[in-house]
Design a protein around this motif. Structure first.
Motif, PDB file in Angstrom:
ATOM      1  N   HIS A 272       0.835  -1.192   0.000  1.00 21.17           N
ATOM      2  CA  HIS A 272       0.000   0.000   0.000  1.00 21.17           C
ATOM      3  C   HIS A 272       0.878   1.254   0.000  1.00 21.17           C
ATOM      4  CE1 HIS A 272      -2.690  -2.971   2.336  1.00 21.17           C
ATOM      5  NE2 HIS A 272      -2.967  -3.043   1.046  1.00 21.17           N
ATOM      6  N   VAL A 273       0.734   2.062  -1.032  1.00 24.88           N
ATOM      7  CA  VAL A 273       1.465   3.325  -1.137  1.00 24.88           C
ATOM      8  C   VAL A 273       0.615   4.410  -0.493  1.00 24.88           C
ATOM      9  CG1 VAL A 273       2.566   4.962  -2.695  1.00 24.88           C
ATOM     10  CG2 VAL A 273       2.537   2.513  -3.273  1.00 24.88           C
ATOM     11  N   LEU A 274       1.136   5.000   0.564  1.00 24.73           N
ATOM     12  CA  LEU A 274       0.368   5.986   1.311  1.00 24.73           C
ATOM     13  C   LEU A 274       0.257   7.299   0.550  1.00 24.73           C
ATOM     14  CD1 LEU A 274       1.725   5.486   4.949  1.00 24.73           C
ATOM     15  CD2 LEU A 274      -0.153   4.305   3.795  1.00 24.73           C
ATOM     16  N   PRO A 275      -0.781   8.085   0.796  1.00 24.49           N
ATOM     17  CA  PRO A 275      -0.900   9.412   0.166  1.00 24.49           C
ATOM     18  C   PRO A 275       0.281  10.294   0.547  1.00 24.49           C
ATOM     19  CG  PRO A 275      -2.976   8.752   1.179  1.00 24.49           C
ATOM     20  CD  PRO A 275      -1.950   7.750   1.629  1.00 24.49           C
ATOM     21  N   LEU A 276       0.627  11.213  -0.343  1.00 21.44           N
ATOM     22  CA  LEU A 276       1.713  12.146  -0.044  1.00 21.44           C
ATOM     23  C   LEU A 276       1.397  12.921   1.228  1.00 21.44           C
ATOM     24  CD1 LEU A 276       2.623  13.527  -3.589  1.00 21.44           C
ATOM     25  CD2 LEU A 276       3.923  11.910  -2.193  1.00 21.44           C
ATOM     26  N   GLY A 277       2.429  13.145   2.016  1.00 22.07           N
ATOM     27  CA  GLY A 277       2.248  13.840   3.281  1.00 22.07           C
ATOM     28  C   GLY A 277       2.099  12.919   4.464  1.00 22.07           C
ATOM     29  N   GLN A 278       1.831  11.629   4.206  1.00 26.65           N
ATOM     30  CA  GLN A 278       1.746  10.648   5.288  1.00 26.65           C
ATOM     31  C   GLN A 278       3.059   9.874   5.391  1.00 26.65           C
ATOM     32  OE1 GLN A 278      -1.735   8.158   5.330  1.00 26.65           O
ATOM     33  NE2 GLN A 278      -3.117   9.826   4.757  1.00 26.65           N
ATOM     34  N   THR A 279       3.317   9.332   6.575  1.00 23.59           N
ATOM     35  CA  THR A 279       4.551   8.599   6.838  1.00 23.59           C
ATOM     36  C   THR A 279       4.229   7.184   7.307  1.00 23.59           C
ATOM     37  OG1 THR A 279       5.664  10.655   7.471  1.00 23.59           O
ATOM     38  CG2 THR A 279       6.711   8.599   8.140  1.00 23.59           C
ATOM     39  N   ALA A 280       4.849   6.204   6.705  1.00 26.38           N
ATOM     40  CA  ALA A 280       4.618   4.808   7.070  1.00 26.38           C
ATOM     41  C   ALA A 280       5.130   4.537   8.481  1.00 26.38           C
ATOM     42  CB  ALA A 280       5.310   3.879   6.073  1.00 26.38           C
ATOM     43  N   GLU A 281       4.330   3.792   9.265  1.00 20.43           N
ATOM     44  CA  GLU A 281       4.675   3.468  10.651  1.00 20.43           C
ATOM     45  C   GLU A 281       4.445   1.986  10.910  1.00 20.43           C
ATOM     46  OE1 GLU A 281       2.809   6.004  13.568  1.00 20.43           O
ATOM     47  OE2 GLU A 281       2.583   7.626  12.097  1.00 20.43           O
ATOM     48  N   ILE A 282       5.265   1.413  11.772  1.00 23.63           N
ATOM     49  CA  ILE A 282       5.195  -0.012  12.092  1.00 23.63           C
ATOM     50  C   ILE A 282       3.831  -0.408  12.640  1.00 23.63           C
ATOM     51  CG2 ILE A 282       6.033  -1.751  13.736  1.00 23.63           C
ATOM     52  CD1 ILE A 282       8.840  -0.657  13.319  1.00 23.63           C
ATOM     53  N   LYS A 283       3.263   0.393  13.530  1.00 22.54           N
ATOM     54  CA  LYS A 283       2.037  -0.025  14.216  1.00 22.54           C
ATOM     55  C   LYS A 283       0.870  -0.254  13.263  1.00 22.54           C
ATOM     56  CE  LYS A 283       0.142   4.536  15.504  1.00 22.54           C
ATOM     57  NZ  LYS A 283      -0.292   5.359  16.666  1.00 22.54           N
ATOM     58  N   HIS A 284       0.925   0.315  12.079  1.00 23.36           N
ATOM     59  CA  HIS A 284      -0.180   0.180  11.131  1.00 23.36           C
ATOM     60  C   HIS A 284      -0.092  -1.091  10.283  1.00 23.36           C
ATOM     61  CE1 HIS A 284      -0.347   4.788  11.565  1.00 23.36           C
ATOM     62  NE2 HIS A 284      -1.215   4.227  12.378  1.00 23.36           N
ATOM     63  N   VAL A 285       1.005  -1.842  10.427  1.00 22.09           N
ATOM     64  CA  VAL A 285       1.135  -3.113   9.690  1.00 22.09           C
ATOM     65  C   VAL A 285       1.315  -4.306  10.622  1.00 22.09           C
ATOM     66  CG1 VAL A 285       2.078  -2.001   7.620  1.00 22.09           C
ATOM     67  CG2 VAL A 285       3.651  -2.859   9.380  1.00 22.09           C
ATOM     68  N   LYS A 286       1.391  -4.091  11.931  1.00 28.44           N
ATOM     69  CA  LYS A 286       1.599  -5.189  12.869  1.00 28.44           C
ATOM     70  C   LYS A 286       0.529  -6.262  12.715  1.00 28.44           C
ATOM     71  CE  LYS A 286       2.683  -4.625  17.156  1.00 28.44           C
ATOM     72  NZ  LYS A 286       2.722  -4.124  18.561  1.00 28.44           N
ATOM     73  N   TYR A 287       0.967  -7.517  12.766  1.00 28.07           N
ATOM     74  CA  TYR A 287       0.105  -8.705  12.671  1.00 28.07           C
ATOM     75  C   TYR A 287      -0.558  -8.844  11.295  1.00 28.07           C
ATOM     76  CZ  TYR A 287       0.719  -8.613  17.712  1.00 28.07           C
ATOM     77  OH  TYR A 287       1.264  -8.580  18.968  1.00 28.07           O
ATOM     78  N   THR A 288      -0.074  -8.136  10.285  1.00 28.43           N
ATOM     79  CA  THR A 288      -0.646  -8.241   8.945  1.00 28.43           C
ATOM     80  C   THR A 288       0.437  -8.632   7.942  1.00 28.43           C
ATOM     81  OG1 THR A 288      -0.229  -6.007   8.028  1.00 28.43           O
ATOM     82  CG2 THR A 288      -2.067  -6.250   9.597  1.00 28.43           C
ATOM     83  N   ASN A 289       0.001  -8.976   6.747  1.00 29.72           N
ATOM     84  CA  ASN A 289       0.924  -9.281   5.656  1.00 29.72           C
ATOM     85  C   ASN A 289       1.147  -8.055   4.766  1.00 29.72           C
ATOM     86  OD1 ASN A 289       2.493 -11.506   4.514  1.00 29.72           O
ATOM     87  ND2 ASN A 289       1.213 -11.265   2.693  1.00 29.72           N
ATOM     88  N   ASN A 290       0.845  -6.888   5.278  1.00 26.07           N
ATOM     89  CA  ASN A 290       0.931  -5.666   4.491  1.00 26.07           C
ATOM     90  C   ASN A 290       2.308  -5.023   4.563  1.00 26.07           C
ATOM     91  OD1 ASN A 290      -1.805  -5.855   3.821  1.00 26.07           O
ATOM     92  ND2 ASN A 290      -2.420  -4.769   5.674  1.00 26.07           N
ATOM     93  N   CYS A 291       2.631  -4.310   3.503  1.00 23.55           N
ATOM     94  CA  CYS A 291       3.783  -3.422   3.465  1.00 23.55           C
ATOM     95  C   CYS A 291       3.254  -2.027   3.167  1.00 23.55           C
ATOM     96  CB  CYS A 291       4.777  -3.856   2.387  1.00 23.55           C
ATOM     97  SG  CYS A 291       6.130  -2.678   2.107  1.00 23.55           S
ATOM     98  N   HIS A 292       3.549  -1.071   4.034  1.00 26.98           N
ATOM     99  CA  HIS A 292       3.193   0.326   3.786  1.00 26.98           C
ATOM    100  C   HIS A 292       4.434   1.078   3.328  1.00 26.98           C
ATOM    101  CE1 HIS A 292      -0.763   0.746   6.325  1.00 26.98           C
ATOM    102  NE2 HIS A 292      -0.826  -0.208   5.412  1.00 26.98           N
ATOM    103  N   ILE A 293       4.259   1.878   2.292  1.00 23.31           N
ATOM    104  CA  ILE A 293       5.369   2.656   1.730  1.00 23.31           C
ATOM    105  C   ILE A 293       4.964   4.122   1.677  1.00 23.31           C
ATOM    106  CG2 ILE A 293       6.754   3.083  -0.339  1.00 23.31           C
ATOM    107  CD1 ILE A 293       6.494   0.095  -0.985  1.00 23.31           C
ATOM    108  N   SER A 294       5.855   4.976   2.163  1.00 26.66           N
ATOM    109  CA  SER A 294       5.638   6.416   1.996  1.00 26.66           C
ATOM    110  C   SER A 294       6.819   7.019   1.244  1.00 26.66           C
ATOM    111  CB  SER A 294       5.412   7.109   3.340  1.00 26.66           C
ATOM    112  OG  SER A 294       6.516   6.967   4.207  1.00 26.66           O
ATOM    113  N   ILE A 295       6.523   8.027   0.443  1.00 25.66           N
ATOM    114  CA  ILE A 295       7.494   8.632  -0.463  1.00 25.66           C
ATOM    115  C   ILE A 295       7.816  10.041   0.018  1.00 25.66           C
ATOM    116  CG2 ILE A 295       8.037   9.083  -2.889  1.00 25.66           C
ATOM    117  CD1 ILE A 295       7.129   6.211  -2.332  1.00 25.66           C
TER     118      ILE A 295
END
Length: 344
Positions: A272-295
């Motif tokens: 999941h590519v986060l909207p611009l202005g947001q920052t990827a954080e560990i707590k939002h992917v814990k216990y999931t198979n997701n990868c969050h990316i912020s640019i």
């Protein structure tokens, strides 16, 4: 129902596999093994399985004989012979160790101190990063599940490398991992008193994931890629955050980079590519198979900064292994992996 089993079921990765597989509606966990807890019920080792399963840890041969797909969650050097025996019996193997991750035997010997013991079976294995080469996984009998750090870094860089947008000789990968990444065996650095209220780098310039990272990134770029990789130990149980710094070949706006990432991952279930202005954080992917990316971007230095976060025990290990199993069995990739992170 497909029959699956776990060799090395009582380590952190093995027990995470079991937790997830017991909720998978297309497979049955038929057998598990553990050299440390042989003939013990898994629920006596981990009380979270009390009244959930009566599985008993048996010998590895029991897993091979009874299962269609075998997960090997073992230290390096122990999976090759198991895989050779399993595929001789027409079984599929997903190895969560390092035995099949590196294609070059010399590189494996340099970084792990061992040679390949079953050389012929390596041609029957594939490096299983589903977002990169998932369409090929079911053509092979052995899947090398990627390491946790390489997963976070590779997913973070793939859109830039595949589109030939960055300098491939000066990439810096600064990664932080929770303590479970060190495994269940205790060492001085994972003692509570050492890790609590502390933040430390380790394996500086010599971490074994370095050749795997460079190998994977080089395939993505179709040229040799070099990285400076430094891992750190976070005083948390799980999660990886990688901050990646790279130099674009041409001037690119943040909006242009963001569009490239969204296009690359628009059909991927777990990235999941986060909207611009947001920052990827560990707590939002814990216990999931997701990868969050912020640019992000440093305009003064013309640097692209990528933040890529995963749960090291799920997307970085057990969850990605199940994703690979789903590909092997021609199931939807998200089967058994429709997981949502807790909100706090």
């Amino acid at each position: 129902m497909f029959k699956v089993g776990i060799i090395g079921a009582t380590g952190y990765v093995g027990v995470e596999l079991l937790r997830l597989l017991l909720n998978h509606d297309k497979v049955t966990v038929t057998a598990i093994s553990s050299s440390t807890f042989k003939d013990e019920e898994i629920s006596s080792v981990y009380k979270s399985f009390f009244n959930k399963t009566t599985l008993v840890c048996k010998d590895k041969s029991d897993v091979i004989d009874k299962c269609d797909v075998i997960f090997t969650a073992l230290p390096h050097g122990l999976s090759e012979e198991i895989a050779a025996e399993a595929i001789s019996k027409n079984k599929k193997v997903i190895d969560l160790g390092a035995d099949f991750r590196l294609e070059c035997e010399d590189s494996y010997e340099e970084w792990y101190g061992k040679k390949f013991t079953c050389k012929d079976i390596h041609k029957n294995s594939i490096y299983g990063l589903p977002e990169f080469n998932g369409s090929k996984v079911k053509e092979f009998n052995i899947v090398a599940n990627p390491g946790c750090y390489p997963t976070s870094i590779s997913l973070g860089l793939m859109p830039l490398l595949k589109n030939n947008l960055i300098n491939t000789k000066n990439i810096i990968c600064d990664s932080k991992s929770g303590i479970t990444g060190a495994g269940r065996g205790l060492s001085l650095k994972t003692h509570f008193a050492e890790a609590n209220e502390n933040f430390a780098a380790y394996g500086i310039g010599s971490h074994r994931h370095t050749p795997e990272i460079e190998q994977t990134l080089s395939y993505m770029a179709n040229e040799n890629v070099e990285v400076t990789f430094t891992p750190h130990l976070l005083p948390v149980n799980r999660g990886i955050l990688s901050t990646i710094y790279c130099q674009p070949k041409d001037k690119l706006t943040l909006e242009e980079i963001h569009e490239i990432y969204k296009k690359q991952y628009e059909n991927e279930e777990f990235v999941h590519v986060l909207p611009l202005g947001q920052t990827a954080e560990i707590k939002h992917v814990k216990y999931t198979n997701n990868c969050h990316i912020s640019i992000h971007q440093n305009y003064r230095k013309n640097k692209i900064i990528i933040i890529s976060v995963i749960d090291n025990m799920v997307k970085g290990a057990a969850g990605q292994a199940i994703q690979n199993m789903n590909l092997l069995l021609d199931l939807p990739q998200n089967t058994g992996l429709k997981l949502i992170a807790p909100s706090f």
